[in-house]
Scaffold this motif. Structure first.
Motif, PDB file in Angstrom:
ATOM      1  N   VAL A   5      35.529  28.425   5.758  1.00 34.81           N
ATOM      2  CA  VAL A   5      36.185  27.734   4.642  1.00 34.81           C
ATOM      3  C   VAL A   5      35.940  28.547   3.381  1.00 34.81           C
ATOM      4  O   VAL A   5      34.804  28.918   3.088  1.00 34.81           O
ATOM      5  CB  VAL A   5      35.627  26.306   4.458  1.00 34.81           C
ATOM      6  N   VAL A   6      37.018  28.830   2.665  1.00 39.74           N
ATOM      7  CA  VAL A   6      36.898  29.498   1.366  1.00 39.74           C
ATOM      8  C   VAL A   6      37.327  28.498   0.296  1.00 39.74           C
ATOM      9  O   VAL A   6      38.316  27.774   0.458  1.00 39.74           O
ATOM     10  CB  VAL A   6      37.768  30.779   1.316  1.00 39.74           C
ATOM     11  N   ILE A   7      36.545  28.456  -0.778  1.00 41.61           N
ATOM     12  CA  ILE A   7      36.830  27.543  -1.888  1.00 41.61           C
ATOM     13  C   ILE A   7      37.016  28.375  -3.143  1.00 41.61           C
ATOM     14  O   ILE A   7      36.139  29.170  -3.502  1.00 41.61           O
ATOM     15  CB  ILE A   7      35.673  26.542  -2.053  1.00 41.61           C
ATOM     16  N   VAL A   8      38.150  28.186  -3.798  1.00 41.86           N
ATOM     17  CA  VAL A   8      38.429  28.915  -5.038  1.00 41.86           C
ATOM     18  C   VAL A   8      38.186  27.972  -6.211  1.00 41.86           C
ATOM     19  O   VAL A   8      38.875  26.960  -6.366  1.00 41.86           O
ATOM     20  CB  VAL A   8      39.882  29.431  -5.055  1.00 41.86           C
ATOM     21  N   GLY A   9      37.193  28.293  -7.027  1.00 45.30           N
ATOM     22  CA  GLY A   9      36.860  27.478  -8.200  1.00 45.30           C
ATOM     23  C   GLY A   9      35.621  26.646  -7.939  1.00 45.30           C
ATOM     24  O   GLY A   9      35.613  25.784  -7.061  1.00 45.30           O
ATOM     25  N   GLY A  10      34.578  26.905  -8.717  1.00 51.30           N
ATOM     26  CA  GLY A  10      33.314  26.189  -8.531  1.00 51.30           C
ATOM     27  C   GLY A  10      33.051  25.183  -9.628  1.00 51.30           C
ATOM     28  O   GLY A  10      31.943  25.076 -10.145  1.00 51.30           O
ATOM     29  N   GLY A  11      34.089  24.427 -10.012  1.00 50.07           N
ATOM     30  CA  GLY A  11      33.913  23.367 -11.008  1.00 50.07           C
ATOM     31  C   GLY A  11      33.626  22.040 -10.326  1.00 50.07           C
ATOM     32  O   GLY A  11      33.087  21.993  -9.208  1.00 50.07           O
ATOM     33  N   ILE A 103      40.337  25.810   0.157  1.00 50.90           N
ATOM     34  CA  ILE A 103      40.339  24.747  -0.857  1.00 50.90           C
ATOM     35  C   ILE A 103      40.573  25.404  -2.207  1.00 50.90           C
ATOM     36  O   ILE A 103      39.893  26.372  -2.563  1.00 50.90           O
ATOM     37  CB  ILE A 103      39.014  23.960  -0.824  1.00 50.90           C
ATOM     38  N   VAL A 104      41.551  24.899  -2.936  1.00 48.22           N
ATOM     39  CA  VAL A 104      41.916  25.481  -4.227  1.00 48.22           C
ATOM     40  C   VAL A 104      41.607  24.453  -5.311  1.00 48.22           C
ATOM     41  O   VAL A 104      42.193  23.363  -5.318  1.00 48.22           O
ATOM     42  CB  VAL A 104      43.412  25.886  -4.223  1.00 48.22           C
ATOM     43  N   ALA A 105      40.683  24.794  -6.198  1.00 46.80           N
ATOM     44  CA  ALA A 105      40.265  23.861  -7.264  1.00 46.80           C
ATOM     45  C   ALA A 105      40.034  24.620  -8.562  1.00 46.80           C
ATOM     46  O   ALA A 105      38.922  24.686  -9.080  1.00 46.80           O
ATOM     47  CB  ALA A 105      38.990  23.130  -6.835  1.00 46.80           C
ATOM     48  N   VAL A 288      44.087  20.984  -2.141  1.00 46.87           N
ATOM     49  CA  VAL A 288      43.989  21.221  -3.589  1.00 46.87           C
ATOM     50  C   VAL A 288      43.257  20.031  -4.196  1.00 46.87           C
ATOM     51  O   VAL A 288      43.483  18.880  -3.787  1.00 46.87           O
ATOM     52  CB  VAL A 288      45.380  21.398  -4.245  1.00 46.87           C
ATOM     53  N   LEU A 289      42.391  20.309  -5.166  1.00 50.37           N
ATOM     54  CA  LEU A 289      41.553  19.253  -5.739  1.00 50.37           C
ATOM     55  C   LEU A 289      41.620  19.252  -7.257  1.00 50.37           C
ATOM     56  O   LEU A 289      41.832  20.287  -7.875  1.00 50.37           O
ATOM     57  CB  LEU A 289      40.080  19.493  -5.386  1.00 50.37           C
ATOM     58  N   GLY A 290      41.326  18.102  -7.813  1.00 48.42           N
ATOM     59  CA  GLY A 290      41.009  18.004  -9.238  1.00 48.42           C
ATOM     60  C   GLY A 290      42.218  18.114 -10.139  1.00 48.42           C
ATOM     61  O   GLY A 290      43.333  17.716  -9.793  1.00 48.42           O
TER      62      GLY A 290
END
Ligand code: FAD
Length: 394
Positions: A5-11, A103-105, A288-290
């Motif tokens: 799993v790759v997550i873009v954005g650590g907010g 996951i794109v956030a 997509v989140l947030g």
């Protein structure tokens, strides 16, 4: 090999998702978190920093615990491209990260040209402070250094934008500082919106704590026809030019640029999602989140992003490891501080329908509430902050 799993954005959204996937899969999933900044400053409570209720260090969070305790591969870099067919993410540093689920956030970016005369190169003269950190420090310094009797102006954003009560909490905190240091100063809000979140509560609070200091110009009086000149520090409101001392320009917003580059945005500039899973409507292998999403009745908030992330984390684990996914439930509360110990809140719970995330039931502070209840509401927000940042960053 373990699924990746790759997550873009650590907010607010991305950090929560990373932590929940790593924690709950107990090492069965390889989690990579791509985030350029080494210290994430929360926008939540950044207004309290401007007001002098928090110091900057207290709203800064690092990624050490996510790496050390949860085994997350934290990569400090920008994602610059997503190859959806090949299922890889490329970073500015030239690295390529393959994924099974992405996951794109990325939060928000600003809509170019939404406030004529302003662009990102003017952010030092007219800060937005809508991404926290150096911009928040700058705005605080400008407010504290304003000449006696000067004029603070906020150009408020059109809907939809991150944190609906945020501009008005900021006004309250600026007024709090000016009342102590610069009591003859004035505050002008130019606002393209007819009405705003918790309006009756803010207006009552401003009347009570900061009488005569704050004026708001709504769309009927030109608040929707505003341009600025950062060189001369002038604001043109429907042809009427005001010279201002500090100008906080909060432009119109859209999903963070990488969402657009990945082809995940729709006409509105935000990302359509499947309400039950937070999957992109464009690609079932991407969640997509947030703030980047079109989340129906849910406001763009850190609380909402955290809530989205838990649903997405559960779905991703279910898809990759066969764990159980329970039906999605979402929640949010937005607290705002108006003056010392005068806290207000609005919140709701939400459930997915086929079309959207829909409000189930909600609550909001009332005008005329007793001071001890307002103090309790403020104290509740302090507890929320420490709880939620631990939920995000460990
Ligand atoms: P963010 O938290 O902005 O995180 C996005 C991250 O993605 C950033 O760290 C960014 O560096 C990273 N990123 C962007 N592009 C890339 C890329 N290409 N590659 C890698 N990384 C990338 N919410 C509340 O719940 N309560 C509050 O009291 C509250 N107060 C607020 C007050 C203010 C003044 C403001 C401005 C906001 C407030 N919010 C509040 C809203 C809250 O901050 C946001 O809704 C929340 O941060 C959204 O989370 P997110 O994960 O979508 O985006």
């Amino acid at each position: 090999a373990r699924p990746r799993v790759v997550i873009v954005g650590g907010g607010a959204g991305g950090a929560t998702a990373a932590r929940y996937i790593a924690k709950d899969s107990q090492g069965a999933i390889d989690v990579t978190l791509i985030e350029p900044t080494r210290t994430y400053y929360t926008c939540f409570f950044s207004n309290l920093y401007i007001g002098g209720f928090r110091d900057l260090a207290s709203i800064g969070h690092s990624y050490g615990t996510l790496a050390a305790q949860y085994g997350i591969n934290v990569v400090h870099d920008w994602a610059v491209g997503v190859d959806r067919d090949g299922r890889t993410v490329t970073t500015a540093g030239g690295h390529v990260f393959p994924y099974d689920k992405l996951i794109v956030a990325p939060g928000i970016d600003f809509v170019e040209g939404s406030v004529p005369g302003w662009d990102i190169s003017a952010q030092n003269r007219m800060p937005h402070s809508w991404k926290a950190g150096s911009q928040t420090q700058l705005l605080k310094a400008q407010v504290e250094g304003m000449r006696q009797g000067g004029l603070f102006c906020m150009v408020a954003p059109p809907d939809p934008f991150r944190c609906p009560p945020g501009p008005y909490e900021r006004i309250s905190m600026v007024a709090h500082v000016l009342r102590e240091r610069n009591p003859t100063a004035k505050i002008l809000i130019v606002d393209p919106k007819q009405s705003f979140s918790k309006q009756a509560l803010f207006e009552e609070g401003w009347q009570k704590h900061y009488p005569g200091m704050i004026q708001r110009i709504g769309p009927d009086f030109g608040g929707n026809n505003v341009s600025v000149n950062p060189e001369t520090m002038e604001v043109d409101i429907d042809g009427q030019v005001e010279k201002v001392d500090v100008c906080n320009v909060i432009p119109a917003q859209k999903a963070g640029r990488i969402a657009e580059l990945a082809g995940l945005t729709g006409e509105t500039g935000f990302c359509p999602i499947v309400p039950a899973t937070m999957q992109s409507r464009m690609d079932e292998d991407i969640h997509v989140l947030g703030d980047a999403t079109i989340a129906g009745d849910m406001p763009k908030s850190g609380f909402s992003a955290n809530s989205h992330a838990k649903v997405a984390a559960m779905q991703v684990r279910a898809a990759l490891t066969g764990s159980t996914a329970f039906p999605a439930r979402y929640s949010n509360t937005c607290w705002s501080l108006i003056d010392t110990d005068d806290g207000v809140k609005v919140g709701a719970s939400y459930a997915p329908t086929d079309e959207m995330i829909a409000k189930v039931d909600g609550f909001v502070s009332q005008t005329g509430e007793p001071a001890d209840l307002r103090k309790l509401t403020y104290e509740e927000s302090l507890g929320w902050y420490s709880g939620i940042v631990a939920d995000m960053f460990g």
